[in-house]
Write a protein that holds these residues in place. Structure first.
Motif, mmCIF file in Angstrom:
data_model
loop_
_atom_site.group_PDB
_atom_site.id
_atom_site.type_symbol
_atom_site.label_atom_id
_atom_site.label_comp_id
_atom_site.label_asym_id
_atom_site.label_seq_id
_atom_site.Cartn_x
_atom_site.Cartn_y
_atom_site.Cartn_z
ATOM 1 N N LEU A 259 0.831 -1.212 0.000
ATOM 2 C CA LEU A 259 0.000 0.000 0.000
ATOM 3 C C LEU A 259 0.864 1.260 0.000
ATOM 4 O O LEU A 259 0.521 2.254 -0.660
ATOM 5 C CB LEU A 259 -0.941 0.000 1.200
ATOM 6 N N LEU A 260 1.953 1.236 0.703
ATOM 7 C CA LEU A 260 2.861 2.377 0.719
ATOM 8 C C LEU A 260 3.460 2.615 -0.665
ATOM 9 O O LEU A 260 3.525 3.758 -1.141
ATOM 10 C CB LEU A 260 3.970 2.141 1.747
ATOM 11 N N LEU A 261 3.844 1.551 -1.330
ATOM 12 C CA LEU A 261 4.392 1.661 -2.687
ATOM 13 C C LEU A 261 3.347 2.217 -3.653
ATOM 14 O O LEU A 261 3.643 3.116 -4.449
ATOM 15 C CB LEU A 261 4.893 0.295 -3.155
ATOM 16 N N VAL A 262 2.113 1.704 -3.561
ATOM 17 C CA VAL A 262 1.033 2.190 -4.426
ATOM 18 C C VAL A 262 0.748 3.666 -4.147
ATOM 19 O O VAL A 262 0.532 4.456 -5.081
ATOM 20 C CB VAL A 262 -0.235 1.319 -4.232
ATOM 21 N N ALA A 263 0.769 4.060 -2.867
ATOM 22 C CA ALA A 263 0.520 5.459 -2.520
ATOM 23 C C ALA A 263 1.599 6.373 -3.084
ATOM 24 O O ALA A 263 1.307 7.446 -3.627
ATOM 25 C CB ALA A 263 0.442 5.611 -0.998
ATOM 26 N N ILE A 264 2.843 5.955 -3.008
ATOM 27 C CA ILE A 264 3.940 6.774 -3.535
ATOM 28 C C ILE A 264 3.811 6.925 -5.047
ATOM 29 O O ILE A 264 3.958 8.025 -5.590
ATOM 30 C CB ILE A 264 5.300 6.155 -3.139
ATOM 31 N N ILE A 265 3.520 5.830 -5.727
ATOM 32 C CA ILE A 265 3.356 5.897 -7.186
ATOM 33 C C ILE A 265 2.148 6.761 -7.546
ATOM 34 O O ILE A 265 2.206 7.578 -8.472
ATOM 35 C CB ILE A 265 3.241 4.471 -7.774
ATOM 36 N N GLY A 266 1.051 6.620 -6.803
ATOM 37 C CA GLY A 266 -0.146 7.420 -7.063
ATOM 38 C C GLY A 266 0.111 8.906 -6.868
ATOM 39 O O GLY A 266 -0.316 9.741 -7.675
ATOM 40 N N ILE A 267 0.811 9.252 -5.795
ATOM 41 C CA ILE A 267 1.129 10.664 -5.545
ATOM 42 C C ILE A 267 2.029 11.210 -6.649
ATOM 43 O O ILE A 267 1.847 12.350 -7.101
ATOM 44 C CB ILE A 267 1.783 10.820 -4.152
ATOM 45 N N ALA A 268 2.974 10.419 -7.120
ATOM 46 C CA ALA A 268 3.855 10.872 -8.208
ATOM 47 C C ALA A 268 3.053 11.128 -9.483
ATOM 48 O O ALA A 268 3.244 12.148 -10.157
ATOM 49 C CB ALA A 268 4.943 9.831 -8.460
ATOM 50 N N ILE A 269 2.135 10.216 -9.800
ATOM 51 C CA ILE A 269 1.313 10.386 -11.008
ATOM 52 C C ILE A 269 0.418 11.608 -10.878
ATOM 53 O O ILE A 269 0.286 12.409 -11.822
ATOM 54 C CB ILE A 269 0.504 9.103 -11.283
ATOM 55 N N LEU A 270 -0.206 11.797 -9.711
ATOM 56 C CA LEU A 270 -1.072 12.964 -9.508
ATOM 57 C C LEU A 270 -0.277 14.262 -9.592
ATOM 58 O O LEU A 270 -0.773 15.257 -10.145
ATOM 59 C CB LEU A 270 -1.782 12.866 -8.158
ATOM 60 N N THR A 271 0.930 14.264 -9.062
ATOM 61 C CA THR A 271 1.763 15.464 -9.135
ATOM 62 C C THR A 271 2.072 15.821 -10.585
ATOM 63 O O THR A 271 1.971 16.991 -10.982
ATOM 64 C CB THR A 271 3.084 15.237 -8.361
ATOM 65 N N ILE A 272 2.418 14.825 -11.377
ATOM 66 C CA ILE A 272 2.708 15.071 -12.796
ATOM 67 C C ILE A 272 1.457 15.576 -13.513
ATOM 68 O O ILE A 272 1.513 16.515 -14.318
ATOM 69 C CB ILE A 272 3.258 13.792 -13.454
ATOM 70 N N GLN A 273 0.305 14.985 -13.218
ATOM 71 C CA GLN A 273 -0.947 15.391 -13.861
ATOM 72 C C GLN A 273 -1.302 16.832 -13.493
ATOM 73 O O GLN A 273 -1.706 17.619 -14.360
ATOM 74 C CB GLN A 273 -2.067 14.448 -13.451
ATOM 75 N N VAL A 274 -1.148 17.203 -12.228
ATOM 76 C CA VAL A 274 -1.467 18.563 -11.799
ATOM 77 C C VAL A 274 -0.534 19.562 -12.461
ATOM 78 O O VAL A 274 -0.972 20.617 -12.940
ATOM 79 C CB VAL A 274 -1.396 18.666 -10.254
ATOM 80 N N ARG A 275 0.742 19.236 -12.520
ATOM 81 C CA ARG A 275 1.692 20.155 -13.167
ATOM 82 C C ARG A 275 1.385 20.313 -14.657
ATOM 83 O O ARG A 275 1.497 21.406 -15.204
ATOM 84 C CB ARG A 275 3.124 19.663 -12.975
ATOM 85 N N THR A 276 0.985 19.233 -15.300
ATOM 86 C CA THR A 276 0.632 19.306 -16.716
ATOM 87 C C THR A 276 -0.594 20.185 -16.918
ATOM 88 O O THR A 276 -0.618 21.028 -17.825
ATOM 89 C CB THR A 276 0.358 17.892 -17.270
ATOM 90 N N SER A 277 -1.608 20.018 -16.074
ATOM 91 C CA SER A 277 -2.818 20.830 -16.222
ATOM 92 C C SER A 277 -2.524 22.302 -15.927
ATOM 93 O O SER A 277 -3.067 23.196 -16.588
ATOM 94 C CB SER A 277 -3.936 20.313 -15.313
ATOM 95 N N ILE A 278 -1.646 22.567 -14.967
ATOM 96 C CA ILE A 278 -1.269 23.955 -14.675
ATOM 97 C C ILE A 278 -0.562 24.567 -15.875
ATOM 98 O O ILE A 278 -0.836 25.719 -16.254
ATOM 99 C CB ILE A 278 -0.374 24.016 -13.417
ATOM 100 N N THR A 279 0.321 23.818 -16.506
ATOM 101 C CA THR A 279 1.030 24.317 -17.686
ATOM 102 C C THR A 279 0.057 24.590 -18.829
ATOM 103 O O THR A 279 0.166 25.622 -19.513
ATOM 104 C CB THR A 279 2.096 23.295 -18.126
ATOM 105 N N GLN A 280 -0.907 23.690 -19.040
ATOM 106 C CA GLN A 280 -1.899 23.891 -20.094
ATOM 107 C C GLN A 280 -2.732 25.141 -19.823
ATOM 108 O O GLN A 280 -2.992 25.943 -20.731
ATOM 109 C CB GLN A 280 -2.810 22.669 -20.215
ATOM 110 N N MET A 281 -3.171 25.327 -18.587
ATOM 111 C CA MET A 281 -3.959 26.513 -18.240
ATOM 112 C C MET A 281 -3.143 27.787 -18.432
ATOM 113 O O MET A 281 -3.661 28.794 -18.912
ATOM 114 C CB MET A 281 -4.450 26.430 -16.788
ATOM 115 N N THR A 282 -1.877 27.739 -18.055
ATOM 116 C CA THR A 282 -1.016 28.911 -18.234
ATOM 117 C C THR A 282 -0.888 29.256 -19.713
ATOM 118 O O THR A 282 -0.943 30.438 -20.091
ATOM 119 C CB THR A 282 0.373 28.640 -17.624
ATOM 120 N N ASN A 283 -0.738 28.244 -20.562
ATOM 121 C CA ASN A 283 -0.654 28.483 -22.002
ATOM 122 C C ASN A 283 -1.959 29.072 -22.531
ATOM 123 O O ASN A 283 -1.937 29.999 -23.355
ATOM 124 C CB ASN A 283 -0.325 27.186 -22.744
#
Length: 133
Positions: free
Chosen positions: A57-81
């Protein structure tokens, strides 16, 4: 200076062995637990199921947080553009509106209107002109 303490001489009693000692055969052989290096499979066997589940569960949580962080940064970049593109469009429209306003002011000057009226064959009728304050 410090003086050395005199130590009493001590005599060790060491028995002299003339004959080799043979262990009696009647004694049961006791197996000693020797800690040998364990293989990874044996190490995993010693881990309980709860510990494995928590680790998974700890491994899944770390991977999930990493994926969510990348997704949020991508959406922020798209909105900025998108914001940058919208601001550029607004600025272009404002410049166009300013140019059109300047053209309107140039075309609506009284001298130009009189020239166009004379070219079209119109004349001034002073009786119909009223001054407004």
């Amino acid at each position: 200076m410090a003086e050395l303490k005199k130590m009493e001489e001590f005599q060790y009693d060491v028995p002299i062995m003339d004959e080799p000692v043979i262990a009696p055969e009647n004694e049961p052989k006791v197996q000693r637990n020797v800690d040998l290096p364990q293989s990874p499979k044996r190490k995993l066997r010693n881990i309980s199921l709860l510990e494995k589940a928590i680790g998974f569960l700890l491994l899944v949580a770390i991977i999930g947080i990493a994926i969510l962080t990348i997704q949020v940064r991508t959406s922020i970049t798209q909105m900025t553009n998108q914001i940058t593109e919208t601001q550029a469009t607004i600025q272009a429209k404002e410049e166009s509106a300013l140019k059109l306003e300047q053209q309107k002011n140039e075309l609506s000057k009284a001298d130009r209107i009189k020239d166009v009226a004379k070219n079209k064959g119109l004349s001034d009728n002073i009786e119909n002109i009223k001054k407004v304050k």
